[in-house]
Motif scaffolding. Structure first.
Motif, PDB file in Angstrom:
ATOM      1  N   SER A 162      31.231  33.106  37.658  1.00  0.00           N
ATOM      2  CA  SER A 162      32.626  33.413  37.245  1.00  0.00           C
ATOM      3  C   SER A 162      33.673  33.655  38.099  1.00  0.00           C
ATOM      4  O   SER A 162      34.873  33.457  37.941  1.00  0.00           O
ATOM      5  CB  SER A 162      32.631  34.180  35.955  1.00  0.00           C
ATOM      6  OG  SER A 162      31.747  33.668  34.880  1.00  0.00           O
ATOM      7  N   ASP A 163      33.189  34.506  38.944  1.00  0.00           N
ATOM      8  CA  ASP A 163      34.117  35.218  40.158  1.00  0.00           C
ATOM      9  C   ASP A 163      34.373  34.087  41.040  1.00  0.00           C
ATOM     10  O   ASP A 163      35.360  34.403  42.109  1.00  0.00           O
ATOM     11  CB  ASP A 163      33.314  36.338  40.810  1.00  0.00           C
ATOM     12  CG  ASP A 163      33.388  37.542  39.958  1.00  0.00           C
ATOM     13  OD1 ASP A 163      34.318  37.775  38.967  1.00  0.00           O
ATOM     14  OD2 ASP A 163      32.740  38.324  40.276  1.00  0.00           O
ATOM     15  N   ALA A 164      33.553  33.122  41.279  1.00  0.00           N
ATOM     16  CA  ALA A 164      33.756  32.059  42.374  1.00  0.00           C
ATOM     17  C   ALA A 164      33.854  30.571  41.607  1.00  0.00           C
ATOM     18  O   ALA A 164      32.767  29.812  41.797  1.00  0.00           O
ATOM     19  CB  ALA A 164      32.861  32.077  43.377  1.00  0.00           C
ATOM     20  N   PRO A 165      34.818  30.228  40.873  1.00  0.00           N
ATOM     21  CA  PRO A 165      34.750  28.994  40.034  1.00  0.00           C
ATOM     22  C   PRO A 165      34.756  27.795  40.889  1.00  0.00           C
ATOM     23  O   PRO A 165      34.391  26.728  40.460  1.00  0.00           O
ATOM     24  CB  PRO A 165      36.124  29.230  39.269  1.00  0.00           C
ATOM     25  CG  PRO A 165      36.981  30.013  40.000  1.00  0.00           C
ATOM     26  CD  PRO A 165      36.095  30.865  40.721  1.00  0.00           C
ATOM     27  N   GLY A 166      35.085  27.988  42.292  1.00  0.00           N
ATOM     28  CA  GLY A 166      34.838  26.788  43.151  1.00  0.00           C
ATOM     29  C   GLY A 166      33.429  26.601  43.705  1.00  0.00           C
ATOM     30  O   GLY A 166      33.174  25.398  44.225  1.00  0.00           O
ATOM     31  N   THR A 171      24.917  45.115  42.803  1.00  0.00           N
ATOM     32  CA  THR A 171      25.584  45.749  43.750  1.00  0.00           C
ATOM     33  C   THR A 171      26.921  44.955  44.467  1.00  0.00           C
ATOM     34  O   THR A 171      27.971  45.604  44.420  1.00  0.00           O
ATOM     35  CB  THR A 171      24.891  46.501  45.229  1.00  0.00           C
ATOM     36  OG1 THR A 171      23.813  47.216  44.871  1.00  0.00           O
ATOM     37  CG2 THR A 171      25.717  47.115  46.070  1.00  0.00           C
ATOM     38  N   ALA A 172      26.604  43.733  44.660  1.00  0.00           N
ATOM     39  CA  ALA A 172      27.829  42.949  45.339  1.00  0.00           C
ATOM     40  C   ALA A 172      28.629  42.779  44.285  1.00  0.00           C
ATOM     41  O   ALA A 172      29.960  42.576  44.525  1.00  0.00           O
ATOM     42  CB  ALA A 172      26.951  41.693  45.651  1.00  0.00           C
ATOM     43  N   LEU A 173      28.223  42.387  42.981  1.00  0.00           N
ATOM     44  CA  LEU A 173      29.249  42.283  41.814  1.00  0.00           C
ATOM     45  C   LEU A 173      30.104  43.632  41.591  1.00  0.00           C
ATOM     46  O   LEU A 173      31.193  43.688  41.208  1.00  0.00           O
ATOM     47  CB  LEU A 173      28.393  41.735  40.743  1.00  0.00           C
ATOM     48  CG  LEU A 173      27.919  40.369  40.637  1.00  0.00           C
ATOM     49  CD1 LEU A 173      27.038  40.125  39.544  1.00  0.00           C
ATOM     50  CD2 LEU A 173      29.082  39.512  40.717  1.00  0.00           C
ATOM     51  N   ALA A 174      29.226  44.881  41.805  1.00  0.00           N
ATOM     52  CA  ALA A 174      29.894  45.974  41.468  1.00  0.00           C
ATOM     53  C   ALA A 174      30.925  46.121  42.426  1.00  0.00           C
ATOM     54  O   ALA A 174      31.938  47.007  42.202  1.00  0.00           O
ATOM     55  CB  ALA A 174      28.868  47.141  41.337  1.00  0.00           C
ATOM     56  N   GLU A 175      30.888  45.750  43.708  1.00  0.00           N
ATOM     57  CA  GLU A 175      32.000  45.973  44.637  1.00  0.00           C
ATOM     58  C   GLU A 175      33.182  44.913  44.551  1.00  0.00           C
ATOM     59  O   GLU A 175      34.143  45.161  45.142  1.00  0.00           O
ATOM     60  CB  GLU A 175      31.400  45.833  46.167  1.00  0.00           C
ATOM     61  CG  GLU A 175      30.206  46.842  46.512  1.00  0.00           C
ATOM     62  CD  GLU A 175      29.786  46.475  47.813  1.00  0.00           C
ATOM     63  OE1 GLU A 175      29.904  45.470  48.144  1.00  0.00           O
ATOM     64  OE2 GLU A 175      28.794  47.343  48.409  1.00  0.00           O
ATOM     65  N   ARG A 176      33.192  44.130  43.509  1.00  0.00           N
ATOM     66  CA  ARG A 176      34.443  43.347  43.634  1.00  0.00           C
ATOM     67  C   ARG A 176      35.409  44.018  43.000  1.00  0.00           C
ATOM     68  O   ARG A 176      35.457  44.786  42.238  1.00  0.00           O
ATOM     69  CB  ARG A 176      34.114  41.976  42.685  1.00  0.00           C
ATOM     70  CG  ARG A 176      33.732  42.298  41.220  1.00  0.00           C
ATOM     71  CD  ARG A 176      33.291  40.921  40.515  1.00  0.00           C
ATOM     72  NE  ARG A 176      33.187  41.124  38.876  1.00  0.00           N
ATOM     73  CZ  ARG A 176      32.293  41.336  38.358  1.00  0.00           C
ATOM     74  NH1 ARG A 176      31.239  41.921  39.056  1.00  0.00           N
ATOM     75  NH2 ARG A 176      32.522  41.663  36.951  1.00  0.00           N
ATOM     76  N   PRO A 177      36.827  43.902  43.531  1.00  0.00           N
ATOM     77  CA  PRO A 177      37.909  44.414  43.127  1.00  0.00           C
ATOM     78  C   PRO A 177      38.531  44.023  41.748  1.00  0.00           C
ATOM     79  O   PRO A 177      38.124  43.131  41.104  1.00  0.00           O
ATOM     80  CB  PRO A 177      38.870  44.178  44.291  1.00  0.00           C
ATOM     81  CG  PRO A 177      38.656  42.927  44.814  1.00  0.00           C
ATOM     82  CD  PRO A 177      37.071  42.880  44.721  1.00  0.00           C
ATOM     83  N   ALA A 178      39.394  44.920  41.273  1.00  0.00           N
ATOM     84  CA  ALA A 178      39.864  44.633  39.990  1.00  0.00           C
ATOM     85  C   ALA A 178      40.947  43.572  39.902  1.00  0.00           C
ATOM     86  O   ALA A 178      41.377  43.135  38.767  1.00  0.00           O
ATOM     87  CB  ALA A 178      40.224  45.907  39.324  1.00  0.00           C
ATOM     88  N   GLU A 179      41.539  43.206  41.172  1.00  0.00           N
ATOM     89  CA  GLU A 179      42.719  42.565  41.154  1.00  0.00           C
ATOM     90  C   GLU A 179      42.461  40.994  40.962  1.00  0.00           C
ATOM     91  O   GLU A 179      41.103  40.760  40.872  1.00  0.00           O
ATOM     92  CB  GLU A 179      43.401  42.447  42.725  1.00  0.00           C
ATOM     93  CG  GLU A 179      44.020  43.709  43.043  1.00  0.00           C
ATOM     94  CD  GLU A 179      43.059  44.699  43.488  1.00  0.00           C
ATOM     95  OE1 GLU A 179      41.742  44.169  43.639  1.00  0.00           O
ATOM     96  OE2 GLU A 179      43.445  45.607  43.933  1.00  0.00           O
ATOM     97  N   ALA A 180      43.499  40.152  40.521  1.00  0.00           N
ATOM     98  CA  ALA A 180      43.057  38.742  40.393  1.00  0.00           C
ATOM     99  C   ALA A 180      42.491  38.188  41.658  1.00  0.00           C
ATOM    100  O   ALA A 180      42.758  38.651  42.763  1.00  0.00           O
ATOM    101  CB  ALA A 180      44.322  37.907  40.002  1.00  0.00           C
ATOM    102  N   PRO A 181      41.592  37.180  41.372  1.00  0.00           N
ATOM    103  CA  PRO A 181      40.894  36.618  42.399  1.00  0.00           C
ATOM    104  C   PRO A 181      42.009  35.999  43.856  1.00  0.00           C
ATOM    105  O   PRO A 181      41.552  36.149  44.919  1.00  0.00           O
ATOM    106  CB  PRO A 181      40.206  35.257  42.019  1.00  0.00           C
ATOM    107  CG  PRO A 181      40.103  35.516  40.825  1.00  0.00           C
ATOM    108  CD  PRO A 181      41.171  36.435  40.159  1.00  0.00           C
ATOM    109  N   GLN A 182      43.039  35.669  43.540  1.00  0.00           N
ATOM    110  CA  GLN A 182      43.949  35.142  44.504  1.00  0.00           C
ATOM    111  C   GLN A 182      44.267  36.223  45.466  1.00  0.00           C
ATOM    112  O   GLN A 182      44.914  36.228  46.648  1.00  0.00           O
ATOM    113  CB  GLN A 182      45.134  34.263  44.078  1.00  0.00           C
ATOM    114  CG  GLN A 182      45.886  35.018  42.965  1.00  0.00           C
ATOM    115  CD  GLN A 182      45.476  34.550  41.682  1.00  0.00           C
ATOM    116  OE1 GLN A 182      44.177  34.499  41.486  1.00  0.00           O
ATOM    117  NE2 GLN A 182      46.551  34.906  40.675  1.00  0.00           N
TER     118      GLN A 182
END
Length: 255
Positions: free
Chosen positions: A204-208, A147-158
């Protein structure tokens, strides 16, 4: 073990969880169960001099997970009565020791409390999984991460604008690490379980944020640490998240 359901709602999940808990453990203080109308609260526990309080939302109390949620909260109560360091260590002290003199984003500070709760949950679920089945817990972890992953937006991370900790990619990666740590600590899933794919996506969504590093920190928590050992573990993981995964300094000072 005295469990008293004081609000209108189902009683069976709390009593059946009590019966299961009592096969191996016990509580010295009585438990008052209060069913709340706020659907976002789900469950949380209060500790007092002469009793514990299990607060649970009406939706959670009537869900298929109700017994397992109650069992998990009873485990927290047991750890508290044991004076286990994970349930008595001050987070404010840990933040001071880990971050004094540094500048840290407010969202990172908020996330540190969630990380501390994960560490508490590791110790609570060592008890939960000692007395109860694991299938619903694994399914819950998988569903929550998906669910958390599905809620991520499509824009670039920054460009992402996160409004809640649950939607933030950094803490989602840590949540994934916690899920893997818990299932590996108790040998609950095979290496090809979907949780690993979900955790890889979160990473992958949080490379840091190193999912592997935080998984190792959670999974390797000592079974019976003393106060000093636990404080060091909490300080180290706090610093690793708030400082080492933050990039250039900036944001709100941690003092």
């Amino acid at each position: 073990m005295d469990v008293r359901v004081l609000s209108r709602g189902p009683t069976d999940p709390f009593l059946s969880a009590r019966d299961l808990f009592e096969t191996e453990y016990d509580l010295s203080l009585p438990v008052d169960v209060r069913v709340r109308t706020d659907p976002d609260e789900r469950t949380y526990t209060g500790h007092y001099a002469d009793h514990h309080v299990l607060n649970i939302s009406a939706s959670a109390a009537s869900s298929a997970m109700a017994r397992e949620l109650a069992l998990h909260e009873y485990a927290h109560m047991h750890r508290y009565e044991q004076s286990h360091p994970s349930h008595h260590q001050s987070m404010e002290e840990a933040l001071y020791l880990a971050l004094a003199g540094r500048s840290v984003e407010q969202r990172k500070l908020t996330h540190c409390y969630q990380i501390a709760n994960h560490m508490k949950d590791i110790y609570a679920d060592d008890i939960t999984l000692d007395v109860g089945p694991a299938d619903k817990l694994v399914a819950f972890l998988e569903s929550s991460l998906a669910t958390a992953l599905a809620e991520r937006p499509a824009e670039a991370p920054q460009a992402w604008r996160r409004l809640t900790p649950a939607a933030d990619p950094d803490i989602t990666a840590v949540n994934a690490a916690f899920a893997l740590a818990l299932v590996e600590r108790h040998g609950l899933v095979a290496p090809d379980h979907r949780l690993y794919d979900l955790a890889a996506a979160a990473g992958s969504d949080a490379p840091g944020v190193s999912v592997e590093q935080f998984k190792s920190r959670f999974a390797s928590l000592a079974d019976d640490p003393d106060e000093s050992e636990y404080r060091k573990a909490l300080v180290d993981v706090t610093r690793a998240y708030a400082v080492d995964s933050s990039g250039p300094a900036g944001g709100t000072a941690a003092d």
